[in-house]
Design a protein around this motif. Structure first.
Motif, mmCIF file in Angstrom:
data_model
loop_
_atom_site.group_PDB
_atom_site.id
_atom_site.type_symbol
_atom_site.label_atom_id
_atom_site.label_comp_id
_atom_site.label_asym_id
_atom_site.label_seq_id
_atom_site.Cartn_x
_atom_site.Cartn_y
_atom_site.Cartn_z
ATOM 1 N N PHE A 1 0.840 -1.193 0.000
ATOM 2 C CA PHE A 1 0.000 0.000 0.000
ATOM 3 C C PHE A 1 0.880 1.250 0.000
ATOM 4 O O PHE A 1 0.599 2.218 -0.732
ATOM 5 N N TYR A 2 1.931 1.245 0.808
ATOM 6 C CA TYR A 2 2.875 2.372 0.841
ATOM 7 C C TYR A 2 3.473 2.602 -0.548
ATOM 8 O O TYR A 2 3.567 3.750 -1.018
ATOM 9 N N PHE A 3 3.852 1.532 -1.216
ATOM 10 C CA PHE A 3 4.416 1.632 -2.562
ATOM 11 C C PHE A 3 3.431 2.299 -3.515
ATOM 12 O O PHE A 3 3.794 3.176 -4.312
ATOM 13 N N ILE A 4 2.151 1.896 -3.430
ATOM 14 C CA ILE A 4 1.119 2.464 -4.314
ATOM 15 C C ILE A 4 0.978 3.965 -4.071
ATOM 16 O O ILE A 4 1.044 4.769 -5.010
ATOM 17 N N TYR A 5 0.797 4.354 -2.819
ATOM 18 C CA TYR A 5 0.576 5.763 -2.511
ATOM 19 C C TYR A 5 1.816 6.606 -2.800
ATOM 20 O O TYR A 5 1.720 7.725 -3.319
ATOM 21 N N LYS A 6 2.975 6.085 -2.466
ATOM 22 C CA LYS A 6 4.217 6.831 -2.707
ATOM 23 C C LYS A 6 4.452 7.019 -4.203
ATOM 24 O O LYS A 6 4.830 8.118 -4.656
ATOM 25 N N THR A 7 4.227 5.967 -4.980
ATOM 26 C CA THR A 7 4.463 6.058 -6.418
ATOM 27 C C THR A 7 3.503 7.034 -7.076
ATOM 28 O O THR A 7 3.915 7.843 -7.931
ATOM 29 N N PHE A 8 2.229 6.998 -6.689
ATOM 30 C CA PHE A 8 1.285 7.967 -7.247
ATOM 31 C C PHE A 8 1.645 9.386 -6.823
ATOM 32 O O PHE A 8 1.496 10.331 -7.595
ATOM 33 N N HIS A 9 2.116 9.542 -5.593
ATOM 34 C CA HIS A 9 2.548 10.863 -5.133
ATOM 35 C C HIS A 9 3.676 11.402 -6.025
ATOM 36 O O HIS A 9 3.668 12.590 -6.403
ATOM 37 N N LEU A 10 4.624 10.544 -6.364
ATOM 38 C CA LEU A 10 5.727 10.960 -7.224
ATOM 39 C C LEU A 10 5.249 11.329 -8.620
ATOM 40 O O LEU A 10 5.925 12.073 -9.343
ATOM 41 N N LYS A 11 4.075 10.804 -8.990
ATOM 42 C CA LYS A 11 3.479 11.134 -10.286
ATOM 43 C C LYS A 11 2.494 12.302 -10.176
ATOM 44 O O LYS A 11 1.658 12.507 -11.057
ATOM 45 N N HIS A 12 2.570 13.016 -9.057
ATOM 46 C CA HIS A 12 1.765 14.224 -8.834
ATOM 47 C C HIS A 12 0.278 13.931 -8.666
ATOM 48 O O HIS A 12 -0.563 14.777 -8.976
ATOM 49 N N THR A 13 -0.017 12.741 -8.180
ATOM 50 C CA THR A 13 -1.379 12.393 -7.750
ATOM 51 C C THR A 13 -1.409 12.480 -6.234
ATOM 52 O O THR A 13 -0.575 11.882 -5.557
ATOM 53 N N GLU A 14 -2.372 13.232 -5.685
ATOM 54 C CA GLU A 14 -2.430 13.455 -4.243
ATOM 55 C C GLU A 14 -3.082 12.257 -3.546
ATOM 56 O O GLU A 14 -4.245 11.943 -3.773
ATOM 57 N N PRO A 15 -2.343 11.539 -2.673
ATOM 58 C CA PRO A 15 -2.935 10.409 -1.938
ATOM 59 C C PRO A 15 -3.732 10.900 -0.735
ATOM 60 O O PRO A 15 -3.329 11.838 -0.045
ATOM 61 N N VAL A 16 -4.882 10.241 -0.480
ATOM 62 C CA VAL A 16 -5.781 10.658 0.596
ATOM 63 C C VAL A 16 -6.216 9.446 1.404
ATOM 64 O O VAL A 16 -6.529 8.389 0.852
ATOM 65 N N LEU A 17 -6.252 9.609 2.725
ATOM 66 C CA LEU A 17 -6.910 8.668 3.631
ATOM 67 C C LEU A 17 -7.942 9.468 4.424
ATOM 68 O O LEU A 17 -7.599 10.448 5.085
#
Length: 360
Positions: free
Chosen positions: A108-124
């Motif tokens: 899950f960390y990998f998913i959120y971190k990778t999207f963050h690096l692609k300028h997608t804002e992760p939200v919980l």
């Protein structure tokens, strides 16, 4: 797809109407002005179809050959979807118990971190986020290092994160987004509904039965109709067992079928609900019903105490109950209903404000 679209990972319990409820409420809100793509791999059709009812909600599989669940996540670094945000299902999250849990949370960390690096804002948002170990603390510290949008659904959970130096904010349970959460009920029903999950704890069960005996005797003297029911299929046997203990009372019936999504306004037929399930209590409350929680210190019911304390209704939660408690609710029920309507609206509006802020 445009750069204002949202990716939403559906990962929850699929046999629980409460989990359907909080996912549906959040997805519908997100889709008011955005296209929301749901990653629905391994989600049952009946559950998925309800989530897809809104016109701006689509399956992720319509634009992607892979899911983020399982091996598909290895393709994330090579993808270019351009989502503005990524969300996951509300509810409890964290508290790794074993190696498999740790691996799942690291993915899950990998998913959120990778999207963050692609300028997608992760939200919980809408979660109980659990810290039970050094690994959990490390995990949440790592996530919060790049996430600005972590929202928990109780003030106690917020304090736990603050005490551990982890940034988070408060946002209420998604159930408060229900459209009928601010309706005022005028008609008296003289009916009460009862539903419990089995915690497999003999002491709690004995104390629960003692409290139910007091409540059933009390409401029977007021000529209330009393209905045992279940909102989760696996609760049937336990509620039938409880019903059988009091079945000789002519005021009592047992509803012998699980409550479905299309029947979610079922609660509007009652004045009071007694339960140890969070979304039985909250869904009833959002239908103008006065909730009475009977809990213990089990982690499965502690969240009820935490959430009700956060909304200023901890006086509705008990470890045991007596006639004085019940008297207070009956005598003041019209005032209590008005207070509940106000509380529901405050929580509803706070969620709206939080989502507006996140998407702004």
């Amino acid at each position: 797809m445009n750069d204002k679209s949202i990716l939403y990972i559906v990962a929850t319990q699929y046999d629980n109407m409460g989990d359907l409820l909080i996912n549906k409420c959040l997805i519908d809100l997100l889709s008011v002005n955005r296209i929301v793509y749901l990653d629905c791999k391994n989600v049952p059709e009946d559950f998925k179809n309800i989530l897809l009812e809104s016109k701006n909600v689509k399956e992720f599989s319509t634009i992607s050959k892979f899911s983020l669940k399982g091996l598909g996540l290895i393709f994330i670094p090579f993808s270019n979807f351009g989502f503005s945000h990524i969300f996951k299902s509300p509810g409890p999250f964290g508290g790794a118990k074993n190696l498999n849990d740790k691996i799942r949370y690291l993915l899950f960390y990998f998913i959120y971190k990778t999207f963050h690096l692609k300028h997608t804002e992760p939200v919980l948002i809408g979660n109980d986020l659990i810290i039970d170990s050094a690994f959990d603390k490390w995990f949440w510290n790592r996530l919060s290092s790049f996430m600005s949008n972590i929202y928990v659904r109780s003030h106690l959970n917020l304090k736990v994160f603050s005490d551990n130096g982890i940034r988070a904010s408060y946002s209420p349970d998604m159930c408060f987004l229900l459209s009928n959460a601010s309706k005022v009920r005028k008609m008296e029903k003289n009916k009460i509904c009862i539903s419990f999950r089995d915690l497999n704890e003999s002491i709690y069960e004995r104390e629960l039965i003692e409290s139910l005996q007091i409540a059933i005797n009390y409401y029977s003297l007021l000529n209330y109709s009393i209905e045992f029911f279940y909102q989760v299929s696996r609760d049937k046997d336990f509620n039938k067992k409880l019903y059988n203990l009091f079945a000789n009372n002519s005021n009592i019936i047992f509803r012998d079928e699980v409550l479905t999504w299309s029947e979610r306004d079922y609660y509007s037929e009652f004045d009071f609900v007694i339960s140890n399930r969070l979304h039985v209590l909250l869904l009833a409350q959002c239908n103008g019903v006065i909730p009475i929680g009977l809990i213990n210190n089990n982690v499965k019911t502690n969240k009820i105490s935490n959430i009700y304390s956060s909304i200023g209704m901890d006086n509705h939660i008990f470890y045991s109950i007596n006639t004085d408690d019940l008297d207070s609710f009956v005598i003041n029920k019209n005032l209590i209903r008005e207070q509940i309507i106000s509380i529901n609206k405050i929580q509803h509006d706070l969620i709206i404000d939080n989502i507006d802020y996140i998407l702004s």
